[in-house]
Structures are given as C-alpha cells and as structure tokens.
Write an enzyme that holds these catalytic residues in place. Structure first.
Site, PDB file in Angstrom:
ATOM      1  N   ILE A   1       3.986   5.947  -6.887  1.00  0.00           N
ATOM      2  CA  ILE A   1       4.115   6.877  -5.800  1.00  0.00           C
ATOM      3  C   ILE A   1       3.626   8.207  -6.260  1.00  0.00           C
ATOM      4  O   ILE A   1       3.740   8.823  -7.224  1.00  0.00           O
ATOM      5  CB  ILE A   1       5.710   7.262  -5.666  1.00  0.00           C
ATOM      6  CG1 ILE A   1       6.690   6.030  -5.745  1.00  0.00           C
ATOM      7  CG2 ILE A   1       5.872   7.916  -4.518  1.00  0.00           C
ATOM      8  CD1 ILE A   1       6.517   5.048  -4.569  1.00  0.00           C
TER       9      ILE A   1
ATOM     10  N   ILE B   1       4.685  13.995 -20.363  1.00  0.00           N
ATOM     11  CA  ILE B   1       4.188  13.822 -18.791  1.00  0.00           C
ATOM     12  C   ILE B   1       4.965  12.715 -18.076  1.00  0.00           C
ATOM     13  O   ILE B   1       4.516  11.458 -18.211  1.00  0.00           O
ATOM     14  CB  ILE B   1       2.566  13.583 -18.570  1.00  0.00           C
ATOM     15  CG1 ILE B   1       2.056  14.754 -19.495  1.00  0.00           C
ATOM     16  CG2 ILE B   1       2.345  13.689 -17.301  1.00  0.00           C
ATOM     17  CD1 ILE B   1       2.391  16.165 -18.852  1.00  0.00           C
TER      18      ILE B   1
ATOM     19  N   HIS C   1       4.090  11.384  -5.161  1.00  0.00           N
ATOM     20  CA  HIS C   1       5.337  12.185  -4.678  1.00  0.00           C
ATOM     21  C   HIS C   1       4.870  13.336  -4.062  1.00  0.00           C
ATOM     22  O   HIS C   1       3.797  14.270  -4.366  1.00  0.00           O
ATOM     23  CB  HIS C   1       6.181  12.599  -5.768  1.00  0.00           C
ATOM     24  CG  HIS C   1       6.972  11.517  -6.634  1.00  0.00           C
ATOM     25  ND1 HIS C   1       7.915  10.570  -5.961  1.00  0.00           N
ATOM     26  CD2 HIS C   1       6.830  11.012  -7.786  1.00  0.00           C
ATOM     27  CE1 HIS C   1       8.372   9.775  -6.805  1.00  0.00           C
ATOM     28  NE2 HIS C   1       7.790   9.753  -7.950  1.00  0.00           N
TER      29      HIS C   1
ATOM     30  N   SER D   1       1.295  11.559 -10.351  1.00  0.00           N
ATOM     31  CA  SER D   1       1.118  12.613  -8.818  1.00  0.00           C
ATOM     32  C   SER D   1       0.317  14.030  -9.526  1.00  0.00           C
ATOM     33  O   SER D   1      -0.482  14.493  -8.577  1.00  0.00           O
ATOM     34  CB  SER D   1       2.458  12.885  -8.161  1.00  0.00           C
ATOM     35  OG  SER D   1       3.206  11.826  -8.053  1.00  0.00           O
TER      36      SER D   1
ATOM     37  N   CYS E   1       1.077 -16.735  -6.972  1.00  0.00           N
ATOM     38  CA  CYS E   1       1.472 -17.412  -8.201  1.00  0.00           C
ATOM     39  C   CYS E   1       0.988 -16.839  -9.213  1.00  0.00           C
ATOM     40  O   CYS E   1       1.028 -17.252 -10.374  1.00  0.00           O
ATOM     41  CB  CYS E   1       0.443 -18.690  -7.828  1.00  0.00           C
ATOM     42  SG  CYS E   1      -1.395 -18.374  -8.600  1.00  0.00           S
TER      43      CYS E   1
END
Ligand SMILES: Cc1cc2nc3c(=O)[nH]c(=O)nc-3n(C[C@H](O)[C@H](O)[C@H](O)COP(=O)(O)OP(=O)(O)OC[C@H]3O[C@@H](n4cnc5c(N)ncnc54)[C@H](O)[C@@H]3O)c2cc1C
Length: 480
Positions: A47, A334, A49, A340, A435
């Site tokens: 993500i 970090i 953010h 981000s 798969c």
C-alpha cells in the site's frame, strides 16, 4: 574510489541509487542477495499509504506524504503497476469513531488531501462486502496499491542505465577507514568510497556497528498474509483497514495491482528474522479479517507468505549521519510506511551530500523513463506485429497470466537481469497466477538454463541455495 557506496538494494537503497544517478557521481550499490528487492520490500501489504496514520511532526508523517506523491509520479514514469484505489479505515463503535476523527485531523495536519468521514450506510454503498455492523469510516482517496518489487527494480534499473553500478551477491562483512576514505569489504571484494549510505533494512544496526558505536537496535516483527485468487479480487475495490492499535495498522483486506485479494498482516516480534508462516498467525489474520469483510472465501487462497518489519528501539524512522562516524549515513528502522516514504527518504541523501559541500552537477543525458512489454495488454494488431518481429512473443509460457517467452527473455536481459525462477516472476509475472508456477516453472527453468548456460542442477527457485533440482540419479537430464 567511489563517491558513494549504498548498502542494501530494497526500496530504500534503490530509491537512493535512482536519485544519486541524476548527478555526476561514482556510485555503487552493494546487495547481499542475488536480486534487488528480495528482503522486506518483496513481502508487505503493497500500500502507498495516504499519510493520515503517523503522528504530526514525525519523520514518518513528512516522508509518507511526500513519498506517496513522488511514488505516483515515479510509477507513471517508470511503468510500474500502481493504482490509486483509495482506502477506508472502518469503525464499529464509539471508540472507533473517536479514532476515525483523530486520523482525519491527523491527516489534515500532515497535509493529506482527499480525506472524508463517512457514515455506515455510505460505507456499505461504496463497499457492499463490508460488515453491516460498520458505523463509520475515514475515506482516504489518495491511498494507492503498487507492485513493490517492480517499484524497487524499476528504480534500480534506471539507476544502472544512468551509470550506477549494482553488485549483487555482495554481502558487506566489514567497514574500515583510512583518513577520509572508507574501505567496504564484501564477500566478493573491497570498495573504497567517500560516503556510505546504510539502507540494510533488518541488518542496518549490524552494518552500522561494523564501524560505528551502538546507536540503535533493529527489532524484527513478522507479519503474515493470505493471497487469494483473482476470483476474490473484487471482494473490495479499496483497501479496507480496521482502526489502528498499539501494534500497528491491523489486518487489512485489499485488492492488489495484479487483481488478487490480499489479507493480513498480524504483528509478532521474531528475533530469528524468520519469514515462515505459522498456523497460529494465519488463523489470527483470517479471524480478524472477518470482522471487516465476513464473506472472504478463503478456499480461494493461492499463497501464504510473511514479511519482517525493521522496527527499531526509536519511535520514528532513523534518518541521519551516524553520531560516531562522519560521512556515514543511516536510513534505518524503516518500518511501515517505508514503502510509501522511500523516494522522499532518498531525497535526503542528496541533501546530505550538498550539505557537505558536494557540487552535484546534474547529468545532461539522464534517462528518466522505462517501458515494459505486457503482451496481454496489447491490441490484436499490436500482438501480431510483435510476433512478426520476435516469434518468442507467440509462445505463451505462463497460461494463468498469459506471459510469453518474449517477456521472460526480456526479464533475463534487463539492466539487472533475473537469475532465478522467482526473479523472472518478479519482472514479468510468470508464475503469479492461480497455479503459482505449477505448470510454467519447468519451462521457465529451461529458458534460464539455455539463456544463462546453466546446468539443470544450478537453476535456482529464488535465493542462493534454493536449487530446484538436487540429483539427476532419479531420472531427468541436464539437456535443455
Ligand atoms: C508485514 C509488512 C507490511 C508492510 N506494509 C507496508 C505497506 O503497505 N506500505 C508501506 O509503505 N510499507 C509497508 N511495510 C514496510 C516496508 O515494506 C518497508 O519499510 C520497506 O520495504 C523497507 O525497505 P528497505 O529497503 O529499508 O529494506 P529491505 O527491503 O529489507 O532491503 C534491505 C536490503 O539490504 C540488504 N542487506 C542487508 N544486510 C546487508 C549487508 N550486510 N550487505 C549488503 N546488503 C545487505 C538485504 O539483503 C536487503 O535486500 C510493511 C512491512 C511489513 C514487514
């Protein structure tokens, strides 16, 4: 003599390499692993953010917001899968409602745009699969999803095209100083330089202590995930978080840029740095997710994985010159939102060099673009034209994802070529489908053997030591 040695090729080291490659500097990135982005950067929620979560005034708040803006530009320029799908932090009771308002205010203070508070009904209208017990939510329109390993690879490849050297399989084992210069020793050789930027993620404290005093400690914290098939990929169209607790942002349910659904993570301190998944951790994730999205069909699970956060004994990111070693800089501790924040953190490295009086002349011929061929996204005419020029695009190797031999060959011919089956996967998605490489891994292995002149016993699944074949005596052959 190098001007700068960057230690670590995750998203942070790759971002530093990208920004330094704009200038007339002699820079080398030393990475312990056999690929870029093979540490924490490849195993997280993916993500970008929006920036409402970190407390105002922290480094995390500033770099999250600036980094998210830069990520959008960089992903567009460097052809990295990125989608600004938005996020919701949903609440179920009065305490959650207070938290949602706190996050809204914090977001405004941090400079986040596109925030709104929603009532339960609106939440359900926008995301029909959210539990009907929802009473409120914070909507963050600028939140995005990204392919984290492609993001790091794109930055590092661009740095290489602009003159930065990337040395894989070069674990740093010692650092010493002769006058103003450092000597960085790796398992492969020695590198002299004037500045060091330590981006070694989970091992940043150990790398710093190769020459400096003990100034911080990394505390590893594992998070585990389910990755579900594309059949579940539309269960939500935004990232859905629960309200954060002292342990972090909690369990999310989110679409991925590749069309899957991701559910996780938990948070568990683990001193052994293990990325193994556990029944206990996965059960926790599964049960917690039901509170937000009760209908997730976990029978569609195609992979479980875990990533390890580099928390530290300081509350914020560590972004400074070492207190005990001049010209040695730490970008450490970090944890999330590190993915981000990365480009914004890397811009600090440019500032550090300037503050030391470095002239930093820009290169006239800086290359700031990258294009990847994605066969299945082309029109019929474009496909035909490509196959005419290069017949390898006419052979589909990964049937789940429709990835052609041409794309796999490209993955082996980029500025930082893949050396393993998973390295190919990270560059062109072969083996990412339902798969999970069950059908195409063998074919990818054959292509690796032919292109890299490997014997079958030398083909790696991923890291050094992950050889897929160990013995011919029970059948099989070394012939391609
Ligand atoms: C479960 C989880 C979920 C997360 N979710 C998000 C999210 O959704 N959004 C977000 O913004 N952030 C998220 N994060 C945080 C984000 O993933 C990290 O902040 C980011 O990946 C850190 O990048 P890095 O480059 O510092 O570290 P890494 O990717 O670990 O890179 C460090 C590199 O240094 C190398 N190295 C180590 N020691 C040496 C040595 N001695 N010599 C040479 N090389 C060395 C390693 O091999 C490694 O490749 C999450 C993290 C986790 C674990």
């Amino acid at each position: 003599m190098y001007d700068v040695v960057i230690i670590g090729g995750g998203i942070v080291g790759s971002s530093v390499a990208y920004y330094l490659s704009k200038y007339q500097l002699k820079t080398v990135l030393l990475e312990a692993d056999n690929d870029i982005s093979n540490g924490t950067t490849k195993a997280n929620s993916a993500i970008i953010h929006a920036g409402y979560d970190p407390e105002e005034g922290t480094l995390m708040a500033f770099h999250n917001v600036r980094g998210a803006r830069l990520a959008k530009e960089l992903c567009a320029k460097l052809d990295v899968p990125y989608k600004q799908c938005g996020a919701m932090v949903i609440g179920f009771d009065e305490d959650d409602e207070k938290m949602v308002h706190t996050l809204y205010e914090r977001g405004l203070a941090n400079g986040v745009e596109g925030l709104e508070i929603l009532d339960g009904k609106t939440v359900q209208k926008l995301e029909p699969c959210v539990s009907d017990k929802v009473t409120c939510a914070l909507l963050a329109k600028t939140s995005a999803i990204v392919s984290p390993w492609e993001y790091a690879l794109a930055l590092a490849e661009t740095a290489v095209r602009n003159g930065v050297e990337v040395k894989l399989n070069n674990r740093v084992t010692a650092i010493s100083r002769n006058g103003e210069a450092f000597t960085v020793t790796t398992v492969k050789g020695k590198y002299e330089c004037r500045y060091i930027i330590n981006c070694a993620g989970l091992y940043a404290d150990k790398v710093h202590q190769m020459i400096g005093e003990k100034e911080f400690k990394i505390i590893p914290s594992r998070g585990q995930y389910y990755l579900l098939d594309k059949a579940e990929g539309r269960r939500v169209s935004r990232t859905v978080f629960q309200c954060p607790t002292k342990d972090g942002k909690g369990v999310l349910v989110s679409p991925t840029v590749h069309g899957n659904l991701i559910v996780g993570p938990d948070a568990e301190d683990n001193d052994d740095f293990s990325v193994a998944t556990t029944t206990e951790g996965l059960n926790f994730v599964r049960n917690a997710s039901k509170k937000s999205i009760p209908t997730v069909d976990f029978r569609e699970n195609i992979r479980n994985f875990a990533g390890v956060r580099a928390k530290s004994d300081r509350p914020d990111f560590i972004l400074e010159e070492s207190r005990s070693v001049k010209n040695f800089y730490n970008i450490a501790g970090i944890k999330s939102p590190g993915l981000s924040s990365a480009p914004s953190l890397a811009l600090e490295a440019v500032q550090w060099l300037r503050s030391k009086g470095e002239q930093l002349k820009e290169k006239d011929n800086f290359i700031d673009e990258r294009k990847r061929i994605r066969f299945k996204e082309l029109s019929g005419e474009e496909k035909q034209e490509l196959i005419r020029k290069e017949p390898a695009y006419g052979r589909v190797i990964c049937r789940c994802e429709t990835i052609t031999e041409g794309e796999i060959l490209n993955a082996l011919r980029t500025p930082i070529p893949a050396v393993s089956i998973d390295g190919v996967k990270r560059r062109c998605n072969a083996g990412m489908g339902r798969c999970q490489g069950g059908f195409c891994s063998e074919r990818v292995a054959e292509i690796l053997m032919k292109e890299l002149h490997l014997d079958g016993l030398e083909v790696l699944q991923d890291k050094e030591g992950s050889n897929v074949l160990v013995d011919y005596s029970k059948g099989g052959s070394s012939n391609v």
